[in-house]
Each structure stands twice: as structure tokens, then as C-alpha cells.
Scaffold this active site. Structure first.
Site, PDB file in Angstrom:
ATOM      1  N   ASN A  38       0.861  -1.180   0.000  1.00  0.00           N
ATOM      2  CA  ASN A  38       0.000   0.000   0.000  1.00  0.00           C
ATOM      3  C   ASN A  38       0.902   1.236   0.000  1.00  0.00           C
ATOM      4  O   ASN A  38       1.490   1.570   1.019  1.00  0.00           O
ATOM      5  CB  ASN A  38      -0.903  -0.030   1.239  1.00  0.00           C
ATOM      6  CG  ASN A  38      -1.757   1.223   1.364  1.00  0.00           C
ATOM      7  OD1 ASN A  38      -1.805   2.045   0.439  1.00  0.00           O
ATOM      8  ND2 ASN A  38      -2.423   1.367   2.500  1.00  0.00           N
ATOM      9  N   LYS A  46       0.066   4.246  -0.274  1.00  0.00           N
ATOM     10  CA  LYS A  46      -0.610   5.429   0.297  1.00  0.00           C
ATOM     11  C   LYS A  46      -0.413   6.617  -0.647  1.00  0.00           C
ATOM     12  O   LYS A  46      -0.332   6.430  -1.855  1.00  0.00           O
ATOM     13  CB  LYS A  46      -0.109   5.683   1.720  1.00  0.00           C
ATOM     14  CG  LYS A  46      -0.172   4.396   2.562  1.00  0.00           C
ATOM     15  CD  LYS A  46       0.020   4.591   4.038  1.00  0.00           C
ATOM     16  CE  LYS A  46      -0.089   3.244   4.740  1.00  0.00           C
ATOM     17  NZ  LYS A  46      -0.083   3.339   6.182  1.00  0.00           N
ATOM     18  N   HIS A 106      -9.368   0.999   4.984  1.00  0.00           N
ATOM     19  CA  HIS A 106      -8.071   1.235   5.617  1.00  0.00           C
ATOM     20  C   HIS A 106      -8.246   2.174   6.811  1.00  0.00           C
ATOM     21  O   HIS A 106      -9.098   3.063   6.784  1.00  0.00           O
ATOM     22  CB  HIS A 106      -7.086   1.831   4.603  1.00  0.00           C
ATOM     23  CG  HIS A 106      -5.705   1.839   5.148  1.00  0.00           C
ATOM     24  ND1 HIS A 106      -5.237   2.847   5.959  1.00  0.00           N
ATOM     25  CD2 HIS A 106      -4.689   0.936   5.043  1.00  0.00           C
ATOM     26  CE1 HIS A 106      -3.996   2.563   6.320  1.00  0.00           C
ATOM     27  NE2 HIS A 106      -3.643   1.417   5.781  1.00  0.00           N
ATOM     28  N   GLU A 118      -6.719   4.669   7.709  1.00  0.00           N
ATOM     29  CA  GLU A 118      -6.650   6.104   7.375  1.00  0.00           C
ATOM     30  C   GLU A 118      -7.964   6.577   6.758  1.00  0.00           C
ATOM     31  O   GLU A 118      -8.374   7.720   6.959  1.00  0.00           O
ATOM     32  CB  GLU A 118      -5.433   6.362   6.467  1.00  0.00           C
ATOM     33  CG  GLU A 118      -4.140   6.234   7.267  1.00  0.00           C
ATOM     34  CD  GLU A 118      -2.996   5.555   6.544  1.00  0.00           C
ATOM     35  OE1 GLU A 118      -2.969   5.551   5.305  1.00  0.00           O
ATOM     36  OE2 GLU A 118      -2.120   4.997   7.248  1.00  0.00           O
ATOM     37  N   GLU A 164      -4.999  -4.778  10.626  1.00  0.00           N
ATOM     38  CA  GLU A 164      -3.979  -3.741  10.791  1.00  0.00           C
ATOM     39  C   GLU A 164      -4.253  -2.961  12.071  1.00  0.00           C
ATOM     40  O   GLU A 164      -5.051  -2.009  12.067  1.00  0.00           O
ATOM     41  CB  GLU A 164      -4.015  -2.766   9.607  1.00  0.00           C
ATOM     42  CG  GLU A 164      -3.775  -3.421   8.267  1.00  0.00           C
ATOM     43  CD  GLU A 164      -3.190  -2.422   7.259  1.00  0.00           C
ATOM     44  OE1 GLU A 164      -2.089  -2.695   6.777  1.00  0.00           O
ATOM     45  OE2 GLU A 164      -3.817  -1.384   6.994  1.00  0.00           O
ATOM     46  N   GLY A 197       2.748   2.578  10.655  1.00  0.00           N
ATOM     47  CA  GLY A 197       3.655   3.707  10.454  1.00  0.00           C
ATOM     48  C   GLY A 197       4.380   4.142  11.715  1.00  0.00           C
ATOM     49  O   GLY A 197       4.996   5.198  11.750  1.00  0.00           O
ATOM     50  N   SER A 212       3.854  -1.805  10.229  1.00  0.00           N
ATOM     51  CA  SER A 212       5.309  -1.799  10.438  1.00  0.00           C
ATOM     52  C   SER A 212       5.985  -3.128  10.073  1.00  0.00           C
ATOM     53  O   SER A 212       6.960  -3.535  10.709  1.00  0.00           O
ATOM     54  CB  SER A 212       5.655  -1.378  11.866  1.00  0.00           C
ATOM     55  OG  SER A 212       5.197  -0.048  12.104  1.00  0.00           O
TER      56      SER A 212
HETATM   57  P1  13P Z   1       3.278   0.636   7.539  1.00  0.00           P
HETATM   58  O1  13P Z   1       3.798  -0.671   6.983  1.00  0.00           O
HETATM   59  O2  13P Z   1       3.964   1.834   6.987  1.00  0.00           O
HETATM   60  O3  13P Z   1       3.204   0.600   9.028  1.00  0.00           O
HETATM   61  O4  13P Z   1       1.757   0.778   7.018  1.00  0.00           O
HETATM   62  C1  13P Z   1       0.901  -0.295   7.152  1.00  0.00           C
HETATM   63  C2  13P Z   1      -0.335  -0.027   6.393  1.00  0.00           C
HETATM   64  O5  13P Z   1      -1.124   0.839   6.747  1.00  0.00           O
HETATM   65  C3  13P Z   1      -0.582  -0.802   5.171  1.00  0.00           C
HETATM   66  O6  13P Z   1      -1.860  -0.596   4.691  1.00  0.00           O
END
Ligand code: 13P
Length: 249
Positions: free
Chosen positions: A12, A14, A96, A98, A166, A172, A212
Site C-alpha cells: 500500500n 498510500k 483502511h 486512514e 492492521e 507507520g 510496520s
Molecule cells: P506501515 O507498513 O507503513 O506501518 O503501514 C501499514 C499499512 O497501513 C498498510 O496498509
């Protein structure tokens, strides 16, 4: 018995990347020695979907990061699963954290989006996960069951769904869930699915972990019985994504 679920690794991206950096990532993936036992999907920002589709080898599928719940109409700024299909995109990430927490998407809206995308023939990576305060209050299962139930109430066929667990506190932040923490939630989810959807759906649906994930922690996570792959953010923009794809080789 061999694991019936094909290992699945999604990247992803983003809201990151430009043509130059995407060329670099794709070169790494196109030239990389990717395990044939892993299903690989990358998810660029919407404006680059066609570019990535054109330039990625065909062992790499492409996912949108979002789409709306109806085919077309007066919804400025949105794209529909019919449009994704039209340009050859097979997958979409929905729900997601976010989208849930920055853009206020509800369980109900996400469930409607999942149902609509599936009805058009777009496969779905459906994301769920608890916030830190929910975990600390002991509500992890309650939250992920509620999020999964909203989707289960809206769809009947899980063939084209991958569930991504997640935990929001791990996204992140560099704070990966321990392999045991991930396994525990995946195991509870699979049991919930067995009891509330069907044993067949629980056995066949992939539950992947995100938060992560990197080259250093992916192998141990991939060794857990109920971890069927990963949804990777930051590390999917780097060459180490190839090692994550091959975590279960
Ligand atoms: P990170 O791997 O940067 O923590 O993000 C995970 C994520 O949100 C994947 O959709």
C-alpha cells in the site's frame, strides 16, 4: 494438511510516489526473484493506477486504495469499481484505518463499498483493526469482530475478499505487533468467521497482517499459522519489499 491459503503480500503506497520513484519500485519488482507461491498486489495512488498496470509484469496485480459505493454519478472526487474494471484494475483496498480515522468512513459505508465492489467483480482487501486505546481497554476482539460483522452482513460470497488485520497503533509507528499478538487476533477472527459466517469461509479466507512489517520481522510473522500474508506500507516503497514477498519461501 498443507495450508489451503495462498500467501498474499500487498504493497500500500498510500499518497506517495511520482513517476520517477514508481519506475524504480517497478524495476525492482519486475526484475526481482518473486516467489511464485505469493500473490503480489501493489496499490499506487489512483492517478498512477494505469501507469503501474501498464508497467508492472503480469505476475503483479494492481489495487486501488479506495472507491465509492455506486457505479457513477454526481460524486465529485470519487472513482467507482466499474471504472477500475474498465482500466484493468483487479483489486481495491477498502476500510483502511486512514480512511476510517482521517476521512471518517464508518463500518456501514465500508460494508456498502465492499459489497458494491464485489458485485462488479473487483476483489477487495478489507481492512480492520483496533486503536491503541481500544487495545489497552481490552476491546481488540470486540472492535475487529464488529468491523468484520458489518462486512459479513453486506456480502454473501467471500471468495474475492482478503481480510487485512492492521492494528492502528502499529501502522507507520515502527511498533509491529509481536508474532504472537498477530496470531492471537487472526486465530480469534478465524474462529469468529467459522461461527458467524461458515467454517468453509473461515478456512479459505486469507487474513493478512499490516503494521510496520519490514524485511527484519516478516519471516517470523509469516511463520504464524493464521498469518496468510501482509499489507505493507512504508517498506513496500523500498527494495526490501521483495524480501517480504518471499517471507514464506
Ligand atoms: P506501515 O507498513 O507503513 O506501518 O503501514 C501499514 C499499512 O497501513 C498498510 O496498509
Amino acid at each position: 494438511m498443507a495450508n489451503p491459503r495462498k500467501f498474499f503480500v500487498g504493497g500500500n503506497w498510500k499518497m506517495n510516489g511520482d513517476k520517477a520513484s514508481i519506475d524504480g519500485i517497478l524495476q525492482c519488482l519486475n526484475d526481482g526473484d518473486l516467489s511464485a507461491n505469493t500473490e503480489v498486489v501493489v496499490s499506487p495512488p489512483a492517478i498512477y493506477l494505469g501507469y503501474v498496470k501498464q508497467n508492472a509484469k503480469n505476475n503483479i496485480s494492481v489495487a486501488a486504495q479506495n472507491c465509492y459505493k455506486v457505479p457513477k454519478g454526481a460524486f465529485t472526487g470519487e472513482i467507482s469499481p466499474a471504472m477500475l474494471k474498465d482500466v484493468g484494475i483487479e483489486w481495491v483496498i477498502l476500510g483502511h484505518s486512514e480512511r476510517r480515522h482521517v476521512f471518517g468512513e464508518t463500518d456501514d459505508l465500508i460494508a456498502q463499498k465492499v459489497a458494491h465492489a464485489l458485485s462488479v467483480g473487483i476483489k477487495v482487501i478489507a481492512c480492520i483493526g483496533e486503536k491503541l486505546e481500544e487495545r489497552e481497554a481490552g476491546h481488540t476482539e470486540e472492535v475487529v469482530f464488529r468491523q468484520t460483522k458489518a462486512i459479513a452482513d453486506a456480502i454473501t460470497d467471500w471468495t474475492n475478499v482478503v481480510v487485512a488485520y492492521e492494528p492502528v497503533w502499529a501502522i507507520g509507528t515502527g511498533k509491529t505487533a509481536t508474532p504472537q499478538q498477530a496470531q492471537d487476533v487472526h486465530d480469534s477472527l478465524r474462529k469468529w468467521m467459522s461461527e458467524n459466517i461458515s467454517p468453509a469461509v473461515a478456512t479459505s479466507t486469507r487474513i493478512i497482517y499490516g503494521g510496520s512489517v519490514n524485511a527484519g520481522n516478516c519471516r517470523e510473522l509469516a511463520g504464524q499459522a493464521d498469518v496468510d500474508g501482509f499489507l505493507v506500507g512504508g517498506a513496500s516503497l523500498k527494495p526490501e519489499f521483495v524480501q517480504i514477498i518471499n517471507a514464506r519461501r
